[in-house]
Design a protein around this motif. Structure first.
Motif, PDB file in Angstrom:
ATOM      1  N   CYS A 169       0.496  -1.489  -0.174  1.00  0.00           N
ATOM      2  CA  CYS A 169      -0.283  -0.502   0.430  1.00  0.00           C
ATOM      3  C   CYS A 169       0.403   0.559  -0.047  1.00  0.00           C
ATOM      4  N   TYR A 193      -6.275  -0.540  -8.669  1.00  0.00           N
ATOM      5  CA  TYR A 193      -5.529  -1.430  -7.680  1.00  0.00           C
ATOM      6  C   TYR A 193      -4.735  -2.429  -8.970  1.00  0.00           C
ATOM      7  N   MET A 232       2.896  -1.046   4.369  1.00  0.00           N
ATOM      8  CA  MET A 232       2.266  -0.001   4.514  1.00  0.00           C
ATOM      9  C   MET A 232       3.389   1.284   3.948  1.00  0.00           C
TER      10      MET A 232
END
Length: 251
Positions: A35, A201, A61
């Motif tokens: 992410c 995505y 992340m």
């Protein structure tokens, strides 16, 4: 065999879109998810998004400018002047007050930049370009570079101090995919902040030093998410919906 890695970015507090995306990714043979920042801000489902992300062990992340700006407010640190315009700061204050405090130390521990090598492919993960010599500067110092035109020439110039073969980023919400001989630039596109009912995505297939990239989008109930802005009385929600989702104040 190679590896399949999913990349998501700019969720912006949209748990509806994130849930639909993770459901689709979970039905594919994906080894890991990255992410690329801006998990929160703009959207109103801050805690739902953070719970989904931090509850999993297959997601790495990095922070984005919205994550860091909200965190600065929570910690009583200097707020970036570029965000201190119009209603954005007041919106961030609402996000900060709404956030479950258990997520604060978790966000604090997140890096801003990850360098990794996947199947012989050196890969950079960063929300947007930051010069290497100011990579650790506080968000109030405005470290993120200005957004450049969406082209391989401008991106190659912008990221000329990054040596990685694959450079993955977000921040600029449209999808970017530029594959050149020396470098590949990928921005999966904003997952949760779009003018259409699709969460975006990407899946990157790594195999023996070669990458192939598939761009994906998954349909979700966008209008349910939009109507919740009024239901939970998000401050300045009409302005937010107009600027970031292309919706006039009829909602």
């Amino acid at each position: 065999m190679g590896k399949k890695i999913a990349f998501i970015t700019d969720i912006h507090g949209n748990a509806n879109a994130l849930k639909a995306t993770l459901h689709e990714i979970d039905n594919r043979e994906i080894e890991h998810i990255y992410c690329l920042g801006d998990m929160i801000g703009i959207g109103h489902q801050t805690n739902e998004v953070l719970e989904m992300l931090f509850s999993r062990h297959d997601i790495s992340m990095i922070t984005g400018n919205h994550d860091e700006a909200v965190l600065a407010l929570i910690k009583g640190e200097k707020y970036p002047e570029s965000h201190n315009v119009g209603e954005l700061r007041k919106h961030h204050e609402w996000i900060a007050n709404d956030m479950d405090t258990s997520f604060i130390p978790k966000i604090e521990k997140l890096p801003r930049y990850i360098h990794t090598t996947i199947e012989q492919v050196p890969t950079a993960l960063i929300h947007y370009h930051i010069r290497k010599d100011i990579l650790t500067e506080h968000i109030s110092k405005e470290p993120f570079s200005q957004i450049v035109e969406q082209s391989h020439i401008h991106l190659n110039d912008l990221f000329n101090d990054f040596d990685e073969r694959l450079i993955c980023f977000g921040h600029h919400h449209p999808v970017h995919l530029f594959q050149m001989e020396e470098k590949v630039f990928l921005n999966p596109g904003s997952l949760g902040c779009n003018a259409d009912p699709f969460a975006k995505y990407s899946i990157v297939n790594f195999k023996e030093g070669v990458v192939s990239i598939d761009l994906h989008e998954v349909k979700y109930d966008r209008m349910e998410f939009i109507h919740q802005y009024k239901k939970v009385q998000v401050p300045f929600y009409k302005t937010i919906l107009k600027i970031f989702y292309g919706i006039e104040d009829s909602v």
